[in-house]
Design a protein around this motif. Structure first.
Motif, PDB file in Angstrom:
ATOM      1  N   MET A 141       0.830  -1.210   0.000  1.00  0.00           N
ATOM      2  CA  MET A 141       0.000   0.000   0.000  1.00  0.00           C
ATOM      3  C   MET A 141       0.861   1.255   0.000  1.00  0.00           C
ATOM      4  O   MET A 141       0.503   2.263  -0.606  1.00  0.00           O
ATOM      5  CB  MET A 141      -0.970   0.005   1.176  1.00  0.00           C
ATOM      6  N   ALA A 144       1.840   1.812  -3.420  1.00  0.00           N
ATOM      7  CA  ALA A 144       0.696   2.260  -4.225  1.00  0.00           C
ATOM      8  C   ALA A 144       0.469   3.752  -4.076  1.00  0.00           C
ATOM      9  O   ALA A 144       0.292   4.469  -5.065  1.00  0.00           O
ATOM     10  CB  ALA A 144      -0.557   1.484  -3.833  1.00  0.00           C
ATOM     11  N   THR A 161      -7.529   0.987   6.335  1.00  0.00           N
ATOM     12  CA  THR A 161      -7.260  -0.059   5.357  1.00  0.00           C
ATOM     13  C   THR A 161      -8.415  -1.044   5.417  1.00  0.00           C
ATOM     14  O   THR A 161      -8.687  -1.623   6.472  1.00  0.00           O
ATOM     15  CB  THR A 161      -5.947  -0.789   5.673  1.00  0.00           C
ATOM     16  N   VAL A 182      -7.258   2.901   1.936  1.00  0.00           N
ATOM     17  CA  VAL A 182      -6.555   1.908   1.137  1.00  0.00           C
ATOM     18  C   VAL A 182      -7.482   0.706   1.059  1.00  0.00           C
ATOM     19  O   VAL A 182      -7.901   0.181   2.096  1.00  0.00           O
ATOM     20  CB  VAL A 182      -5.215   1.504   1.768  1.00  0.00           C
ATOM     21  N   MET A 184      -7.904  -3.136  -0.309  1.00  0.00           N
ATOM     22  CA  MET A 184      -7.140  -4.283  -0.773  1.00  0.00           C
ATOM     23  C   MET A 184      -8.050  -5.500  -0.934  1.00  0.00           C
ATOM     24  O   MET A 184      -9.228  -5.453  -0.586  1.00  0.00           O
ATOM     25  CB  MET A 184      -6.015  -4.593   0.219  1.00  0.00           C
ATOM     26  N   LYS A 185      -7.472  -6.579  -1.470  1.00  0.00           N
ATOM     27  CA  LYS A 185      -8.201  -7.847  -1.667  1.00  0.00           C
ATOM     28  C   LYS A 185      -9.507  -7.591  -2.409  1.00  0.00           C
ATOM     29  O   LYS A 185     -10.591  -7.946  -1.942  1.00  0.00           O
ATOM     30  CB  LYS A 185      -8.456  -8.535  -0.327  1.00  0.00           C
ATOM     31  N   SER A 234      -3.570  -5.309  -7.083  1.00  0.00           N
ATOM     32  CA  SER A 234      -4.304  -4.070  -7.340  1.00  0.00           C
ATOM     33  C   SER A 234      -4.742  -3.470  -6.010  1.00  0.00           C
ATOM     34  O   SER A 234      -5.244  -4.179  -5.128  1.00  0.00           O
ATOM     35  CB  SER A 234      -5.538  -4.334  -8.201  1.00  0.00           C
ATOM     36  N   ILE A 235      -4.563  -2.174  -5.868  1.00  0.00           N
ATOM     37  CA  ILE A 235      -4.945  -1.454  -4.660  1.00  0.00           C
ATOM     38  C   ILE A 235      -5.650  -0.175  -5.070  1.00  0.00           C
ATOM     39  O   ILE A 235      -5.232   0.507  -6.007  1.00  0.00           O
ATOM     40  CB  ILE A 235      -3.709  -1.126  -3.791  1.00  0.00           C
TER      41      ILE A 235
END
Length: 245
Positions: A141, A144, A161, A182, A184-185, A234-235
């Protein structure tokens, strides 16, 4: 504390993907390791292993730990935890046995070992009876938001996050409460993430970063991305707009 004559297990954070962003300690341990373990999908080379390509000793002994499942079973299915728990225990047993012979082992970890990484599941199984040392690293992150070209937080901004795997109501609530985000996943959860960002009033500020610090890195407003799923690396970031001088 390790027993007399046992080896050390190192969980080595490799950073977001660019070998130049590894710490000096991580670089030293990777280059000197006789035994190297790493996670990978079945039939794949492994992203962690690819980061250290050309860095390992010629006589290195590699231990690829291949996930039995990734997305084949839903997270909500009780079998998911059951299968993965057995997998992590098997991996830990092998590392425990190798360590008992006096050999040190380096476990390659994408990003930081203690930040949503698989290594933490080995750590909890090994640390009570073995000398396990963790080498921190730059997170994905961080790479990113650096790639996005703007600070993620200002002044007193609250940064959250959140995981795209959360249910939509929880996602929306977390996104609404935070100043900077942020996400994620994401993967196939992208439509849900889009809806939550819209509901939280942050969609227009959302930036999609793919493969941060790696070959193929892209940065663009999320609104310009038209697909319904995202690749693994990808973030999504939403920059804070807080107090500044």
């Amino acid at each position: 504390m390790s027993g007399q004559g046992t080896g050390t297990i190192h969980g080595v954070g490799l950073g977001p993907g660019d070998p130049d962003l590894m710490s000096v300690r991580a670089d030293r341990l990777v280059r000197g390791a006789k035994h190297v373990a790493f996670f990978r999908k079945l039939g794949r080379g492994g992203r962690a292993r690819s980061i250290v390509e050309g860095m390992l000793r010629e006589d290195v002994v590699e231990f690829p730990m291949e996930y039995p499942v990734t997305t084949e079973i839903p997270l909500s299915d009780p079998r998911y935890n059951e299968v993965l728990s057995g997998f992590y225990e098997t991996c830990a047993d092998r590392l425990r046995t190798l360590s008992a012979t006096g050999e040190d082992v380096v476990v390659l970890c994408e990003g930081d070992p203690f930040f949503y990484g698989s290594f933490m599941h080995l750590y909890t199984r090994l640390s009570a009876a073995r000398d396990v040392r963790v080498i921190p690293a730059i997170t994905g992150m961080s790479a990113a938001w650096t790639a996005s070209g703007a600070p993620i937080t200002w002044g007193d901004d609250i940064l959250s996050t959140v995981m795209g795997t959360l249910d939509e109501a929880t996602l929306t609530d977390a996104m609404t409460r935070a100043d900077a985000l942020v996400v994620m996943k994401i993967g196939r959860n992208l439509p849900k993430v889009r809806r939550a960002l819209h509901a939280a009033g942050k969609y227009d500020r959302a930036v999609l970063v793919e493969y941060a610090s790696m070959e193929g890195q892209t940065v663009r407003p999320l609104g310009e991305y038209t697909e319904k799923t995202l690749p693994y690396f990808s973030i999504i970031v939403v920059h804070g707009q807080g107090r500044r001088p």
